[in-house]
Motif scaffolding. Structure first.
Motif, PDB file in Angstrom:
ATOM      1  N   CYS A  49       2.794 -25.127  36.937  1.00  0.00           N
ATOM      2  CA  CYS A  49       2.221 -25.139  35.602  1.00  0.00           C
ATOM      3  C   CYS A  49       2.981 -24.188  34.678  1.00  0.00           C
ATOM      4  N   LEU A  50       2.938 -24.495  33.388  1.00  0.00           N
ATOM      5  CA  LEU A  50       3.643 -23.711  32.365  1.00  0.00           C
ATOM      6  C   LEU A  50       2.768 -23.528  31.145  1.00  0.00           C
ATOM      7  N   ALA A  51       3.021 -22.445  30.415  1.00  0.00           N
ATOM      8  CA  ALA A  51       2.435 -22.234  29.093  1.00  0.00           C
ATOM      9  C   ALA A  51       3.490 -21.535  28.251  1.00  0.00           C
ATOM     10  N   VAL A  52       3.607 -21.921  26.989  1.00  0.00           N
ATOM     11  CA  VAL A  52       4.609 -21.352  26.090  1.00  0.00           C
ATOM     12  C   VAL A  52       3.939 -20.960  24.789  1.00  0.00           C
ATOM     13  N   GLU A  53       4.280 -19.769  24.287  1.00  0.00           N
ATOM     14  CA  GLU A  53       3.777 -19.312  22.991  1.00  0.00           C
ATOM     15  C   GLU A  53       4.884 -18.595  22.238  1.00  0.00           C
ATOM     16  N   ALA A  54       4.907 -18.790  20.924  1.00  0.00           N
ATOM     17  CA  ALA A  54       5.847 -18.050  20.082  1.00  0.00           C
ATOM     18  C   ALA A  54       5.349 -16.630  19.900  1.00  0.00           C
ATOM     19  N   GLU A  55       6.264 -15.662  19.927  1.00  0.00           N
ATOM     20  CA  GLU A  55       5.883 -14.271  19.723  1.00  0.00           C
ATOM     21  C   GLU A  55       5.491 -14.050  18.268  1.00  0.00           C
ATOM     22  N   ALA A  56       4.430 -13.280  18.068  1.00  0.00           N
ATOM     23  CA  ALA A  56       3.899 -13.072  16.724  1.00  0.00           C
ATOM     24  C   ALA A  56       4.525 -11.875  16.027  1.00  0.00           C
ATOM     25  N   GLU A  57       4.997 -10.899  16.809  1.00  0.00           N
ATOM     26  CA  GLU A  57       5.469  -9.669  16.172  1.00  0.00           C
ATOM     27  C   GLU A  57       6.785  -9.886  15.422  1.00  0.00           C
ATOM     28  N   GLU A  58       7.006  -9.026  14.455  1.00  0.00           N
ATOM     29  CA  GLU A  58       8.231  -9.091  13.669  1.00  0.00           C
ATOM     30  C   GLU A  58       9.427  -8.708  14.535  1.00  0.00           C
TER      31      GLU A  58
END
Length: 472
Positions: A394-403
Motif C-alpha cells: 500500500c502507498l499514500a502520497v501527500e504534498a509537503e505544506a511547508e515553505e
C-alpha cells in the motif's frame, strides 16, 4: 428493486496467485524491539540520536506503553528537512503485515492483518483502534469519520471524538443493522452468492478489497472479491446501488472526474462507469444511483491490481508489472491511452497520486515515482525507492505544506511518500518532483536505497494484495 439491478453474482472460482506474486516465499523480518514497551528513535544506520523519544518510558508517560512498533528516524529534524529525495524514517512492527494506508493532513492511518488501525501524528504514534474481525484491506478518511474495508466482507465506520482526536469510536457498519434486517425479510432481496448459497444484495459476501470517496457527491464506493461494486450515501449510510462490475474479483475502484468511477479486476479489464440518477427509484427519500458502463479502457490477460485517478488522468497497475494510463480528450470526452510506465520486475500491487506525482509499489519490493507534465501529458521517472524486505502492499502520497527555500524550489515541489509492506514496516520517503525537461524525461530515475539498520531474519510471506485471475 432498481437499486439492486445487476447484483446477481456467478459462482466464484478458485484463485491462483502465481502471476501476481512471483517472489521467494520468505522475506526478511525486522529485529523486534528490545525491552517491553521500548520505542526508540534510530537513524537509518542504527545509531542513536542525542534526543530520546518522548514515547520512551524513561522520559515520560505514554499512551502506548506496550507499542509493538520500533520507530527509526533521523537524529535531528534539520537533517531530515534537508533531504530532497530519500528515506526520512521507518516504522517497523511485529504485530502484522501492513495492508492499507491513508494520509489526512498530519495524520497517517495504517491497517494490518492484526485487525489494528494505528494512527501517527507528525510521524509519532498517536492512537489506535481495533476491529473485532477481518484484516484491514482499505481505509478512507472523510472528515471526522474513518471507513475501513475488511477481509470478512464488512465496512466498518469509526468516528473521531471532537473532544479528543486520539479517540476513535466505532459507530456502525455498512449496511446498518436496521437496513440489513429490513432487506433480509423480502425473498426478492436475495441474490446468488455462490453455488447453492444466497445472500442479501445489500452486503458484500466476500472480502472488501477497495474503497473510494467521491466527496462532492457524498458517496462512498466499495469494491469486493464478490465481483460487485456498491454505492453508499454517507449522510445516512444507505446503499444506493449494487452492480456487477466484472467477471472476476474487483481489486480496485477509484472515483474520478465528470461523474465517472473506474474499476479494475482480476479479469484483466479496467472499466469506466458514469453515475446517473435512477429515476423512480428512491432510497431513504432520495433517488438512488444508476451506473452505466461507458468505456472499457483495458482488456488483457494479466490481473489489474490497482487504479488511481489524478486530474484528468487514470492509472492502473497490473500483475505484469506495467502501469498503464489514459487521459481525457476534452471536457466530457472519452479517454485515450497515454501509454505505459515500465520498470517494475514483478506485479504492481498499489498506486497513489498527488499533484503531478504518481507512485507505484510492487512485489519486487521497490517504489517507483513518476512525474507527469501537465501541459504535454508526458511522464518521466523521478526515483526508485528501495529498502523494503517484502512486497509493497500500500502507498499514500501527500504534498509537503511547508515553505521551501530557493535551493529546494529549483528541484521542484516536494512530496512525502508512505509505503507499507508485507515485511511489517512503513517507510517514509521524501521525493522532489524536479522541474520538467526533455532531458529529465529521457534520463534514468534516481535510485535511493535505504539501509535497514538491523540484522535480517526470515519469516513466511503471507497472502498477496489482490486476487489474480481465476480459472474454472
Amino acid at each position: 428493486m432498481g437499486a439492486k439491478k445487476g447484483a446477481r453474482a456467478s459462482p466464484l472460482r478458485s484463485s491462483k496467485l502465481l502471476d501476481l506474486i512471483r517472489t521467494n516465499p520468505s522475506v526478511d523480518e525486522p529485529r523486534p524491539a528490545t525491552g517491553e514497551g521500548a520505542a526508540r528513535f534510530l537513524t537509518s544506520t542504527g545509531t542513536f540520536p542525542r534526543n530520546v523519544s518522548p514515547c520512551h518510558p524513561a522520559t515520560g508517560s505514554s499512551p502506548f506503553p506496550n507499542s509493538p512498533w520500533v520507530q527509526q528516524l533521523p537524529p535531528d529534524l534539520p537533517t531530515a528537512a534537508a533531504i530532497t529525495t530519500g528515506l526520512v524514517g521507518s516504522l517497523v512492527c511485529q504485530e502484522g503485515h501492513v495492508y492499507s494506508l491513508a494520509a489526512a493532513g498530519d495524520l497517517l492511518y495504517a491497517g494490518s492483518d492484526s485487525r489494528n488501525i494505528r494512527v501517527w501524528k507528525g510521524w509519532q504514534e498517536f492512537s489506535s483502534f481495533r476491529s473485532s474481525s477481518g484484516l484491514v484491506k482499505a481505509i478512507v478518511i472523510a472528515g471526522n469519520r474513518v471507513f475501513t474495508g475488511h477481509q470478512d466482507g464488512k465496512i466498518r465506520v469509526w468516528r473521531t471524538s471532537s473532544k479528543d482526536s486520539s479517540v476513535n469510536k466505532r459507530v456502525g457498519t455498512l449496511p446498518t443493522l436496521a437496513d440489513f434486517l429490513m432487506s433480509s425479510i423480502k425473498p426478492s432481496n436475495y441474490v446468488e452468492a455462490r453455488r447453492h448459497r444466497t445472500a442479501v444484495w445489500l452486503r458484500h459476501f466476500d472480502a472488501v478489497s477497495c474503497l473510494s470517496l467521491e466527496e462532492d457527491a457524498g458517496i462512498l464506493y466499495s469494491g469486493s472479491w464478490d465481483k460487485t461494486v456498491k454505492v453508499w450515501r454517507m449522510s445516512d449510510s444507505k446503499c444506493l446501488e449494487s452492480f456487477n462490475a466484472h467477471d472476476d474479483a474487483v481489486n480496485a475502484v477509484a472515483a474520478g472526474f465528470d461523474g465517472l468511477v473506474f474499476t479494475g479486476s482480476a479479469d484483466g479489464t479496467v472499466k469506466a462507469w458514469r453515475r446517473e440518477v435512477a429515476a423512480g427509484v428512491k432510497v431513504g427519500g432520495a433517488f438512488a444511483t444508476r451506473h452505466v458502463a461507458v468505456q472499457t479502457l483495458l482488456r488483457q490477460d494479466s490481473a489489474v491490481t490497482a487504479v488511481v485517478t489524478a486530474a484528468w488522468f487514470v492509472y492502473c497497475g497490473s500483475s505484469d508489472g506495467v502501469v498503464n494510463h489514459w487521459q481525457r480528450e476534452g471536457r466530457g470526452g472519452s479517454l485515450a491511452s497515454g501509454g505505459a510506465l515500465r520498470g517494475h520486475r514483478m506485479a504492481v500491487l498499489c498506486l497513489a497520486a498527488a499533484g503531478s506525482i504518481v507512485a507505484s509499489g510492487s512485489a519486487d519490493k521497490t517504489v517507483r515515482v513518476w512525474r507527469r507534465d501537465e501541459s504535454s501529458g508526458a511522464h518521466g521517472a523521478v526515483a526508485v525507492l528501495s529498502g523494503h524486505a517484502g512486497p509493497i502492499k500500500c502507498l499514500a502520497v501527500e504534498a509537503e505544506a511547508e515553505e521551501q527555500g530557493q535551493e529546494d524550489r529549483a528541484a521542484g515541489r516536494r512530496y512525502v511518500v508512505y509505503s507499507g509492506s508485507l515485511d511489517k514496516s512503513i517507510k517514509i520517503w521524501r521525493v522532489a518532483e524536479r522541474r520538467w525537461s526533455p532531458e529529465a524525461a529521457r534520463g534514468a530515475p534516481r535510485h535511493v536505497r535505504a539501509s535497514a539498520g538491523y540484522p535480517s531474519r526470515r519469516s513466511p510471506l503471507h497472502a498477496c494484495a489482490g486476487r489474480s485471475r481465476t480459472i474454472p
